[in-house]
Design a protein around this motif. Structure first.
Motif, short mmCIF file in Angstrom:
data_model
loop_
_atom_site.label_atom_id
_atom_site.label_comp_id
_atom_site.label_asym_id
_atom_site.label_seq_id
_atom_site.Cartn_x
_atom_site.Cartn_y
_atom_site.Cartn_z
N GLY A 44 7.71 18.38 -17.48
CA GLY A 44 7.23 17.00 -17.38
C GLY A 44 7.88 16.28 -16.21
N ARG A 45 7.12 15.40 -15.58
CA ARG A 45 7.64 14.63 -14.45
C ARG A 45 7.10 13.21 -14.47
NH1 ARG A 45 10.99 17.63 -14.17
NH2 ARG A 45 11.81 18.88 -12.44
N ASP A 46 7.97 12.27 -14.12
CA ASP A 46 7.58 10.90 -13.79
C ASP A 46 7.80 10.72 -12.30
OD1 ASP A 46 7.65 8.81 -16.48
OD2 ASP A 46 8.44 10.84 -16.72
N VAL A 47 6.88 10.06 -11.63
CA VAL A 47 7.01 9.80 -10.19
C VAL A 47 6.67 8.34 -9.94
CG1 VAL A 47 6.26 10.39 -7.88
CG2 VAL A 47 6.37 12.18 -9.63
N PHE A 48 7.65 7.61 -9.40
CA PHE A 48 7.46 6.20 -9.05
C PHE A 48 7.63 6.04 -7.55
CE2 PHE A 48 9.45 1.99 -8.27
CZ PHE A 48 8.37 1.19 -8.64
N ASP A 49 6.62 5.46 -6.92
CA ASP A 49 6.66 5.19 -5.47
C ASP A 49 6.52 3.70 -5.23
OD1 ASP A 49 6.66 7.90 -4.22
OD2 ASP A 49 4.79 8.10 -5.35
N PHE A 50 7.37 3.19 -4.33
CA PHE A 50 7.29 1.78 -3.96
C PHE A 50 7.33 1.69 -2.44
CE2 PHE A 50 9.37 -2.18 -2.67
CZ PHE A 50 8.50 -3.11 -3.24
N ALA A 51 6.40 0.94 -1.89
CA ALA A 51 6.36 0.77 -0.44
C ALA A 51 6.27 -0.71 -0.11
CB ALA A 51 5.15 1.50 0.15
N ASN A 52 7.03 -1.12 0.88
CA ASN A 52 6.98 -2.49 1.40
C ASN A 52 6.87 -2.39 2.91
OD1 ASN A 52 7.55 -5.13 2.34
ND2 ASN A 52 8.70 -5.59 0.47
N GLY A 53 5.62 -2.49 3.39
CA GLY A 53 5.38 -2.34 4.82
C GLY A 53 6.05 -3.39 5.65
N GLN A 85 8.94 -4.71 5.24
CA GLN A 85 10.35 -4.38 5.44
C GLN A 85 10.56 -2.92 5.83
OE1 GLN A 85 12.56 -5.53 1.96
NE2 GLN A 85 11.91 -7.68 2.06
N SER A 86 9.46 -2.18 6.08
CA SER A 86 9.52 -0.75 6.44
C SER A 86 10.32 0.04 5.41
CB SER A 86 10.15 -0.58 7.84
OG SER A 86 9.39 -1.26 8.80
N LEU A 87 10.11 -0.28 4.14
CA LEU A 87 10.87 0.34 3.05
C LEU A 87 9.97 1.24 2.22
CD1 LEU A 87 13.44 0.57 1.26
CD2 LEU A 87 12.59 -1.44 0.01
N LYS A 88 10.44 2.44 1.95
CA LYS A 88 9.76 3.37 1.06
C LYS A 88 10.76 3.93 0.06
CE LYS A 88 6.08 4.90 4.21
NZ LYS A 88 5.45 6.08 4.87
N ILE A 89 10.38 3.86 -1.23
CA ILE A 89 11.24 4.37 -2.29
C ILE A 89 10.45 5.38 -3.12
CG2 ILE A 89 12.50 3.79 -4.40
CD1 ILE A 89 13.11 1.07 -3.18
N ASN A 90 11.07 6.53 -3.39
CA ASN A 90 10.46 7.56 -4.22
C ASN A 90 11.46 7.97 -5.30
OD1 ASN A 90 10.37 10.93 -4.34
ND2 ASN A 90 8.43 9.89 -4.76
N ILE A 91 11.03 7.87 -6.58
CA ILE A 91 11.92 8.19 -7.70
C ILE A 91 11.22 9.18 -8.63
CG2 ILE A 91 13.37 7.27 -9.54
CD1 ILE A 91 13.16 4.53 -8.27
N PRO A 92 11.49 10.48 -8.51
CA PRO A 92 10.98 11.45 -9.47
C PRO A 92 12.08 11.84 -10.48
CG PRO A 92 11.60 12.57 -7.45
CD PRO A 92 12.00 11.12 -7.29
N TRP A 93 11.68 12.07 -11.71
CA TRP A 93 12.64 12.55 -12.72
C TRP A 93 11.87 13.28 -13.82
CZ3 TRP A 93 10.86 7.59 -12.65
CH2 TRP A 93 10.42 7.02 -13.84
N GLY A 94 12.58 14.15 -14.57
CA GLY A 94 11.91 14.84 -15.65
C GLY A 94 12.68 16.02 -16.19
N ASN A 95 12.09 16.65 -17.23
CA ASN A 95 12.69 17.79 -17.93
C ASN A 95 11.88 19.05 -17.67
OD1 ASN A 95 14.66 16.36 -20.00
ND2 ASN A 95 12.74 15.25 -20.11
N SER A 96 12.57 20.19 -17.70
CA SER A 96 11.93 21.50 -17.73
C SER A 96 12.67 22.34 -18.77
CB SER A 96 12.02 22.21 -16.38
OG SER A 96 11.46 21.42 -15.36
N LYS A 154 0.84 -1.19 0.00
CA LYS A 154 0.00 0.00 0.00
C LYS A 154 0.89 1.25 0.00
CE LYS A 154 -3.67 2.43 2.49
NZ LYS A 154 -4.41 2.68 1.24
N GLY A 155 0.55 2.18 -0.86
CA GLY A 155 1.37 3.39 -1.02
C GLY A 155 2.24 3.35 -2.25
N SER A 156 2.30 2.19 -2.94
CA SER A 156 3.06 2.08 -4.19
C SER A 156 2.24 2.62 -5.35
CB SER A 156 3.43 0.62 -4.46
OG SER A 156 4.23 0.10 -3.43
#
Length: 785
Positions: free
Chosen positions: A316-325, A327-338, A286-288
């Motif tokens: 423009g932006r891409d946003v990838f979220d991954f959560a693993n409750g 393992q108490s792990l949260k990953i956030n990966i944003p990237w993009g151009n302006s 949950k949260g991914s």
């Protein structure tokens, strides 16, 4: 240099001898319905071979002897317009031409003028009408400019789900991709499955893959020049579309009719919204989620016949979220151009057109991870500020000169890692931020010597300087630092520069056949470094530095071009050889740490590519389309890689074929289909397994020694345009598409699965293939108000 001297000496003599009895006609070519300027429209003199094309801003200029003439303006997809004129003084003449709306509307893939592939000296140039791009089958119904470009000969993709393009053996960083003059460093959404270009905001797309003109530089392989729409200056217009994974909305209209207009175009996926209901509140994931969005905007103002101002931008932006409750792990990966572009057009006189451009560009990638009380951040990016001045000079018919210069300030952040645990903070030894100045001046002459011979002769001088702050370390035989040289902020560290001659020649055998040849030298001062032997996500942008030299290429090309049946069929055969020096890859066995400057892990070598390209295009009638085939070889050789032996580049592809067909069935239905086939990608795979100390160990092959299975795919689409209801103020169309219609399992990557135990003789190791996409149907609804 002799060619330039002869050219300008002849030019000066001609101007002096004939200035008294020649006059100039100049103006703009625009769409009569929305006021958009038209790029590459052809203005010809009736019953003469003389003519000129409108430039990037729709401006043209033609000089003729005093007399009576009929000028004809032509542009594919528009009705021809003729104008009679008695020329006895310099004259301003604007052409407002009407789009064709009949069933027989013609589209052409290669050029704006139907015989331009034979008549022009330029080689390897393709201009794609945006309406044709929208007709070609697309993945999940999302129109993709870059995937359409990959259907052309000499251009290939990197495999399933890749938005990058590889042109004549060059890497993805060797393509100069411009959006309203702003360089685009990352072209992909959804990890490369879609391109960042929103077709609703695009007016014109031009690819040059051979004989690059002198106004372009900084890359070795190709130019993809994308121009945004200016906005309807006649009436308010709204376009919208609802697809399987994304929706889009464009609004354009006049700020002041015939003087100023705007366009705003937005797009967003709703993958995150679609998947949320299926992720239970008790799920460890949950949260991914994932989503991307982009926004294009442009405004322009016509101050007078001499001055126009354009302001455009992209975000423009891409946003990838991954959560693993668990393992108490949260990953956030944003990237993009302006990007942001400000352009001022000024007509100095009826023969001299100028454009001043200021560009801001920023690309960044960030990886954030949190687990319990441990935090990690990895960041990379590049930021540019550019100023450019270009001039178009039309001294007399037969010559068109382009000259100007550009300056760019670069800031590179190749790889910065930081983190903390509780109160402990760690940072790298070297933040790796680098700075550079890049500049160039150029001169280009498009010279029609006679009806048989035409040349494009250009010369460009480019310059690059790395500046501080920067440290150069001296090390002992064990890699320990023993001394350093420190450069302060703004101080010069290393300077590079060189001449880049460009020459293309056309010899007309007859009205329908010509032979062309070109030779070009290019220098590239910024680089995208990738790992030759692994698939780790370690590709980063780096500048030329004290250690990293600029890439240099020589491209030699020749071709035969012939049209048939009054230019209905266009054919060409081109051969090329490209030599590339100072190529960069990571050294063997490299693993990123972020704790040391990545320059210390680079390996340097050379590359070369050669091949033949075959092309057949049907440009008119209810049935249009093309067939492209490329036979090519691409090699790399690095003293520090593969035992010093040559190896195929990862984008080497022996055979590459594409077929595109579009058929106007009737006023309601338009059908299209595409087929692609390509030799499988080169790959480095394990070829032996050992048990060492009770641990299974792999021994890899030489670099790219193996090939993945061949790639092939068939797509088709049907576009339904219902009859417009006169009581409604809107019209719509339905796009039905099928991707990978016969469900080909194309390889994405190969992995090795093991089962059993080596200690009881039951160990089994089996190679398995991962494929991404089965057959995928999609429906898109487009509407215009």
């Amino acid at each position: 240099m002799k060619i330039f001297c002869v050219s300008f000496f002849t030019l000066l003599l001609s101007i002096a001898a004939s200035a008294q009895n020649k006059f100039t006609i100049s103006g703009y070519v625009t769409d009569s319905l929305n006021g958009e300027t038209l790029i590459g429209a052809t203005i010809t003199v009736q019953q003469q071979s003389k003519g000129i094309n409108s430039n990037q801003y729709g401006f043209y200029s033609i000089t003729l002897d005093e007399g009576d003439y009929v000028l004809i303006c032509t542009f594919v997809g528009y009705r021809n317009k003729a104008f009679s004129i008695k020329l006895n003084a310099d004259t301003k003449l604007n052409f407002e031409i009407i789009p064709k709306v009949s069933l027989s509307q013609e589209v052409v893939v290669s050029t704006r003028k139907r015989d331009a592939n034979v008549k022009n000296a330029q080689m390897g140039k393709f201009t794609l009408p945006i309406e044709q791009i929208k007709s070609i089958p697309a993945f999940l119904g999302e129109v993709d400019l870059l995937k359409t470009i990959q259907f052309l000969p000499g251009v290939r993709n990197a495999g399933e789900g890749s938005a990058g393009i590889y042109v004549r053996g060059g890497g993805p960083d060797q393509n100069l991709i411009l959006l309203d003059d702003a360089p685009v460093y990352n072209t992909g959404h959804l990890f490369g499955f879609f391109s960042i270009f929103n077709a609703d905001a695009i007016k014109n797309v031009t690819l040059i893959k051979g004989g690059m003109p002198a106004q372009y530089g900084g890359r070795l392989s190709s130019v993809l020049d994308v121009s945004m729409k200016e906005g309807n200056n006649q009436k308010l217009q709204v376009d919208a579309g609802i697809g399987v994974i994304a929706s889009r909305l464009s609004i354009q209209g006049p700020i002041k009719k015939n003087k100023s207009s705007f366009i705003v175009s937005a797009r967003r996926t709703y993958i995150d919204g679609l998947t949320k209901p299926f992720i239970k509140s008790t799920s460890q994931f949950k949260g991914s989620g994932y989503y991307f969005y982009d926004l294009n905007a442009k405004v322009n103002y016509i101050f007078s016949d001499k001055d126009r101002l354009y302001l455009s931008g992209y975000f423009g932006r891409d946003v990838f979220d991954f959560a693993n409750g668990k393992q108490s792990l949260k990953i956030n990966i944003p990237w993009g151009n302006s990007t942001g572009t400000l352009r001022w057009n000024h007509v100095f006189n009826n023969k001299l057109f100028g454009n001043t451009t200021a560009v801001y560009n920023d690309y960044n990638f960030t990886f954030n991870a949190v687990q319990n009380d441990f935090e990690l951040k990895l960041a990379s990016g590049i930021r540019d500020i550019s100023l450019k001045q270009d001039f178009d000079l039309y001294p007399y018919t037969g010559h068109k000169l382009k000259f100007g210069g550009i300056y760019t300030y670069h800031k590179f952040t190749p790889s910065v890692i930081s983190g903390k645990q509780d109160s402990t903070v760690f940072k790298p030894n070297n933040a790796q931020i680098k700075y550079g100045h890049e500049a160039a001046v150029y001169l280009q002459d498009d010279w029609e010597i006679n009806e048989k011979i035409k040349i494009n002769a250009g010369l460009r001088y480019s310059w690059f300087q790395q500046t501080g702050p920067y440290k150069i370390y001296e090390t002992d035989e064990f890699g320990n630092r023993t001394d350093s040289t420190v450069f302060g902020g703004g101080n010069a560290v290393k300077t590079y520069g060189g001449l880049e001659p460009r020459l293309t020649m056309r010899y007309a055998l007859n009205d329908e056949t010509s032979f062309k040849a070109s030779i070009t030298r290019n220098l590239q001062y910024i680089h995208l470094v990738s790992n030759a032997g692994t698939t780790l996500p370690t590709d980063i942008w780096v500048p030329s530095t004290y250690k990293v030299k600029p890439q240099i290429s020589w491209l030699y090309a020749a071709g035969l071009f012939k049209n048939f049946k009054d230019n209905m069929f266009e054919t060409s055969v081109e051969v090329y050889y490209k030599q590339m020096d100072n190529q960069i890859e990571y050294e063997e066995g490299y693993t990123p740490t972020g704790l040391d400057d990545t320059e210390n892990s680079f390996s340097f070598g050379k590359g070369w590519s050669y091949g033949a390209e075959f092309y057949i295009n049907k440009s008119r009638g209810r049935f249009t389309g093309w067939i492209g085939y490329t036979l090519s070889w691409t090699w790399r050789k690095f003293p520090g890689l593969n035992f010093g032996n040559k190896y195929p580049a990862k984008y080497d592809r022996r055979n590459d074929m594409s077929v595109v067909a579009i058929y106007e069935l009737n006023k309601k239905w338009r059908l299209s289909a595409s087929f692609v086939f390509g030799t499988g990608n080169a790959a480095t795979l394990p070829q032996r397994f050992y048990i060492v100390g009770g641990i299974l160990t792999q021994e890899y092959s030489r670099i790219n020694e193996y090939r993945l299975p061949s790639y092939h795919r068939f797509d088709f689409a049907a576009i339904l345009t219902p009859k417009k209801n006169i009581k409604r103020k809107w019209k719509s169309e339905w796009v039905f598409s099928v991707y990978n219609a016969y469900n080909r399992k194309n390889p994405y990557f190969i992995y090795f699965d093991q089962s059993g135990s080596p200690f009881n003789g039951t160990l089994e190791i089996q190679a398995k293939q991962v494929s991404l996409f089965p057959v995928i149907p999609a429906i898109t609804w487009n509407v215009r108000f």
